[in-house]
Structures are given as structure tokens and as C-alpha cells.
Enzyme design. Structure first.
Site, PDB file in Angstrom:
ATOM      1  CE  LYS A  48      -7.085   6.492   0.625  1.00 11.41           C
ATOM      2  NZ  LYS A  48      -7.988   7.424  -0.100  1.00 11.41           N
ATOM      3  CE1 TYR A  73      -4.151   1.480  -0.326  1.00 12.26           C
ATOM      4  CE2 TYR A  73      -3.593   2.709   1.652  1.00 12.26           C
ATOM      5  CZ  TYR A  73      -4.417   2.503   0.569  1.00 12.26           C
ATOM      6  OH  TYR A  73      -5.513   3.316   0.378  1.00 12.26           O
TER       7      TYR A  73
HETATM    8  P1  NAD Z   1     -11.871   4.563  -8.606  1.00  9.15           P
HETATM    9  O1  NAD Z   1     -10.673   4.395  -9.486  1.00  9.15           O
HETATM   10  O2  NAD Z   1     -13.175   4.109  -9.126  1.00  9.15           O
HETATM   11  O3  NAD Z   1     -12.019   6.080  -8.139  1.00  9.15           O
HETATM   12  C1  NAD Z   1     -10.912   6.947  -7.988  1.00  9.15           C
HETATM   13  C2  NAD Z   1     -11.373   8.279  -8.555  1.00  9.15           C
HETATM   14  O4  NAD Z   1     -10.363   9.274  -8.320  1.00  9.15           O
HETATM   15  C3  NAD Z   1     -11.596   8.223 -10.073  1.00  9.15           C
HETATM   16  O5  NAD Z   1     -12.912   8.638 -10.373  1.00  9.15           O
HETATM   17  C4  NAD Z   1     -10.591   9.220 -10.613  1.00  9.15           C
HETATM   18  O6  NAD Z   1     -11.056   9.914 -11.775  1.00  9.15           O
HETATM   19  C5  NAD Z   1     -10.469  10.171  -9.421  1.00  9.15           C
HETATM   20  N1  NAD Z   1      -9.294  11.039  -9.527  1.00  9.15           N
HETATM   21  C6  NAD Z   1      -7.981  10.692  -9.550  1.00  9.15           C
HETATM   22  N2  NAD Z   1      -7.225  11.808  -9.762  1.00  9.15           N
HETATM   23  C7  NAD Z   1      -8.097  12.861  -9.857  1.00  9.15           C
HETATM   24  C8  NAD Z   1      -7.944  14.255 -10.085  1.00  9.15           C
HETATM   25  N3  NAD Z   1      -6.739  14.814 -10.285  1.00  9.15           N
HETATM   26  N4  NAD Z   1      -9.054  15.039 -10.115  1.00  9.15           N
HETATM   27  C9  NAD Z   1     -10.292  14.505  -9.935  1.00  9.15           C
HETATM   28  N5  NAD Z   1     -10.502  13.180  -9.734  1.00  9.15           N
HETATM   29  C10 NAD Z   1      -9.418  12.375  -9.694  1.00  9.15           C
HETATM   30  O7  NAD Z   1     -11.487   3.790  -7.251  1.00  9.15           O
HETATM   31  P2  NAD Z   1     -12.191   3.704  -5.825  1.00  9.15           P
HETATM   32  O8  NAD Z   1     -11.572   2.526  -5.178  1.00  9.15           O
HETATM   33  O9  NAD Z   1     -13.649   3.796  -5.946  1.00  9.15           O
HETATM   34  O10 NAD Z   1     -11.599   4.988  -5.088  1.00  9.15           O
HETATM   35  C11 NAD Z   1     -12.401   5.965  -4.432  1.00  9.15           C
HETATM   36  C12 NAD Z   1     -11.793   6.297  -3.077  1.00  9.15           C
HETATM   37  O11 NAD Z   1     -11.977   5.178  -2.215  1.00  9.15           O
HETATM   38  C13 NAD Z   1     -10.290   6.578  -3.089  1.00  9.15           C
HETATM   39  O12 NAD Z   1      -9.999   7.615  -2.177  1.00  9.15           O
HETATM   40  C14 NAD Z   1      -9.715   5.275  -2.593  1.00  9.15           C
HETATM   41  O13 NAD Z   1      -8.429   5.411  -2.021  1.00  9.15           O
HETATM   42  C15 NAD Z   1     -10.747   4.923  -1.558  1.00  9.15           C
HETATM   43  N6  NAD Z   1     -10.742   3.534  -1.077  1.00  9.15           N
HETATM   44  C16 NAD Z   1     -10.787   2.502  -1.954  1.00  9.15           C
HETATM   45  C17 NAD Z   1     -10.766   1.193  -1.470  1.00  9.15           C
HETATM   46  C18 NAD Z   1     -10.812   0.030  -2.403  1.00  9.15           C
HETATM   47  O14 NAD Z   1     -10.508  -1.096  -1.975  1.00  9.15           O
HETATM   48  N7  NAD Z   1     -11.184   0.205  -3.660  1.00  9.15           N
HETATM   49  C19 NAD Z   1     -10.715   0.947  -0.083  1.00  9.15           C
HETATM   50  C20 NAD Z   1     -10.688   2.041   0.790  1.00  9.15           C
HETATM   51  C21 NAD Z   1     -10.698   3.333   0.284  1.00  9.15           C
END
Ligand code: NAD
Length: 252
Positions: free
Chosen positions: A161, A154
């Protein structure tokens, strides 16, 4: 369930495709009667959204890498909708080298980029959203367990985070007097575009699923339902909190 978000307007930032956590949030929040406005990063993402998002859902561009874009987006939101009731920030990014090469090899540029997009952007979003947010209103972000534990692979995202969660606490304190609460959901691992950037993400997803209380990973719908609660006035007593929605992974 009743429509506990009836009459509310919620801005959701970070839907990339149907697997996105932000899309689970969108569905859950619309199911509770709110109007949702989506912001997207760029034209490539807009094309992806056009394939599955209902036509009556409003879309607005906002690349959070520049403050001016965020300022412009929320000014436009104010002009179009007046006051809004909540914002969901579901955005994170680190370049591939930074994500995959171990924290000890992180460059200054890689560190800055990951912090800028994944943690600082919440501060800028809160600042520019503030004038258009109602009292009460809610800001929610998405974090992960790698903020407090050294989860294999990670890397830099865990550091970002940790900063994001500290931002939640300080913003909650700054904005409390204006009725704006700020919280985070610490979601269990789900297979999204963002996760596929992590080295050996298949292992991470498998390990995470095996550590849930029932060996079934949390879904984006389940995360979305808790996000809907955070957007609602049912959660006015909570601010500065990080709440796990991971089917118990953090317990074990
Ligand atoms: P995802 O790839 O679907 O979403 C990530 C989003 O970030 C995308 O829509 C992307 O366009 C956007 N992004 C990146 N750079 C950007 C910028 N410069 N301007 C505007 N938007 C931008 O993936 P996800 O897993 O749904 O991620 C959403 C959140 O959830 C993130 O913060 C991620 O760290 C967090 N998260 C994910 C998980 C997991 O297991 N998937 C677990 C815990 C937390």
C-alpha cells in the site's frame, strides 16, 4: 442529491461479491446516473457476480497479473464504449503465507506477487486506460492506513500500500497534462473477502470500529459516495491525494 455523474461511463475493477468495497462504489456511482462497466478477475468471480449484479450491467474479464490482459480489456472497452470518464482500481492480493508470517519472513516471490497485483497493476491500468480516458477523467484506487503505520498482522500488504500511494503521486504528476487525475481513498476496515486473509482480522475490525469517532465502522456505501465524488468533475482540483474515509480512525 442530483445526478452529478449523468452521461459518464466509469469502469470499476474489483467487485467480488456484495461485501466488496467496489460494489459500494458501483451502487453509489450508478445512483448518480453513470453507466458502469465491471471487470472481474476470473470465471469463479463471474459466477459470483451473476448471482446479484443486474443483467444490464456490462461485465468484462481482466486478471491484472498479466499486462496483456489489461491492455486487451481497455482496448475492448474503447471499442465498445468509446471514451470513458473514470476507472476505479479496487484490487489487492498477497498469498496466505506472505500475509500471515510477518514481514521479516517474506520471500522474494511473495513480495513480488503482492507488489505486482496490489501496486504495480495500478500503473499498468493507468497506462492502458489513458488512450480511452476523456479530458478531464479520474483514476481512483483503494488503500489502507497500514501504509504509514505498522498495523499488527497487515505485514506485506502495508508495504504494497505504501508503494501504491507513491504510484498515485507519480501517476498524478505524469498524467496531469492530459487532464487525468489520480487519487486514493484510504478506507477504514470493513469485513470483505480480502480482509479475511489477514490473521486475527476479527481483532483488527473490532479495534478499528472502537477507534472511529462514533464507534460505528465506515460502510461500503459511505466509501462509495466519496468514490462518486472523485469520479465527478466536482473533484477536478484534486490529484495525487490520499483521502481518509474511515470515520476518523486515523485521527486517534
Ligand atoms: P474484495 O475481496 O471484495 O476485493 C478484492 C478484489 O481484488 C476482488 O474482486 C478480487 O477478485 C480482486 N483481485 C485480486 N487479484 C486479482 C487479479 N489478479 N486480477 C484482477 N482482480 C484481482 O475486498 P475489498 O476489501 O473490497 O478490497 C478492495 C480494495 O480495497 C483492496 O485494494 C483492498 O486492499 C482495499 N481496502 C480494503 C479495506 C478493508 O477493510 N476491506 C480497507 C482499506 C482498503
Amino acid at each position: 442529491m442530483s445526478d452529478f455523474l449523468d452521461g459518464q461511463t466509469i469502469v470499476i475493477m474489483g467487485v467480488a461479491n456484495k461485501r466488496s468495497i467496489a460494489w459500494g462504489c458501483t451502487r453509489a456511482i450508478m445512483n448518480q446516473g453513470a453507466k458502469v462497466v465491471l471487470t472481474y478477475q476470473n470465471d469463479r468471480i463471474k459466477k459470483s457476480l451473476k448471482r446479484f449484479v443486474p443483467e444490464d450491467l456490462d461485465l468484462l474479464e481482466c486478471d491484472v497479473s498479466e499486462d496483456e490482459n489489461i491492455e486487451k480489456a481497455f482496448a475492448e472497452i474503447g471499442d465498445r464504449y468509446g471514451k470513458i470518464d473514470g476507472v476505479i482500481h479496487a484490487i489487492a492480493y498477497a498469498d496466505k503465507d506472505t500475509l500471515t508470517s510477518g514481514l521479516v519472513n517474506t520471500t522474494k516471490d511473495g513480495y513480488d506477487l503482492a507488489q505486482n497485483i496490489s501496486a504495480y497493476s495500478l500503473i499498468a491500468v493507468a497506462r492502458y486506460a489513458q488512450p480511452v480516458l476523456n479530458n478531464p477523467a479520474s483514476i481512483l484506487t483503494l488503500t489502507y492506513f497500514g501504509s504509514t503505520r505498522a498495523i499488527p498482522n497487515y505485514n506485506m500488504m502495508g508495504v504494497a500500500k505504501a508503494a501504491l500511494e507513491a504510484n498515485v503521486r507519480y501517476l498524478a504528476s505524469d498524467l496531469g497534462a492530459t487532464g487525468i487525475r489520480v487519487n486514493a481513498i484510504s478506507a477504514g476496515a470493513v469485513k470483505t473477502l480480502a480482509v479475511t486473509g489477514i490473521k486475527n482480522h476479527g481483532e483488527l475490525l473490532k479495534e478499528s470500529e472502537s477507534r472511529t469517532v462514533d464507534q460505528k465502522s465506515v460502510t461500503t456505501d459511505e466509501i462509495g459516495n466519496v468514490a462518486a465524488f472523485f469520479m465527478s468533475d466536482l473533484s477536478t482540483g484534486m490529484t495525487g491525494d490520499v483521502v481518509y474515509v474511515d470515520k476518523g480512525v486515523h485521527l486517534i
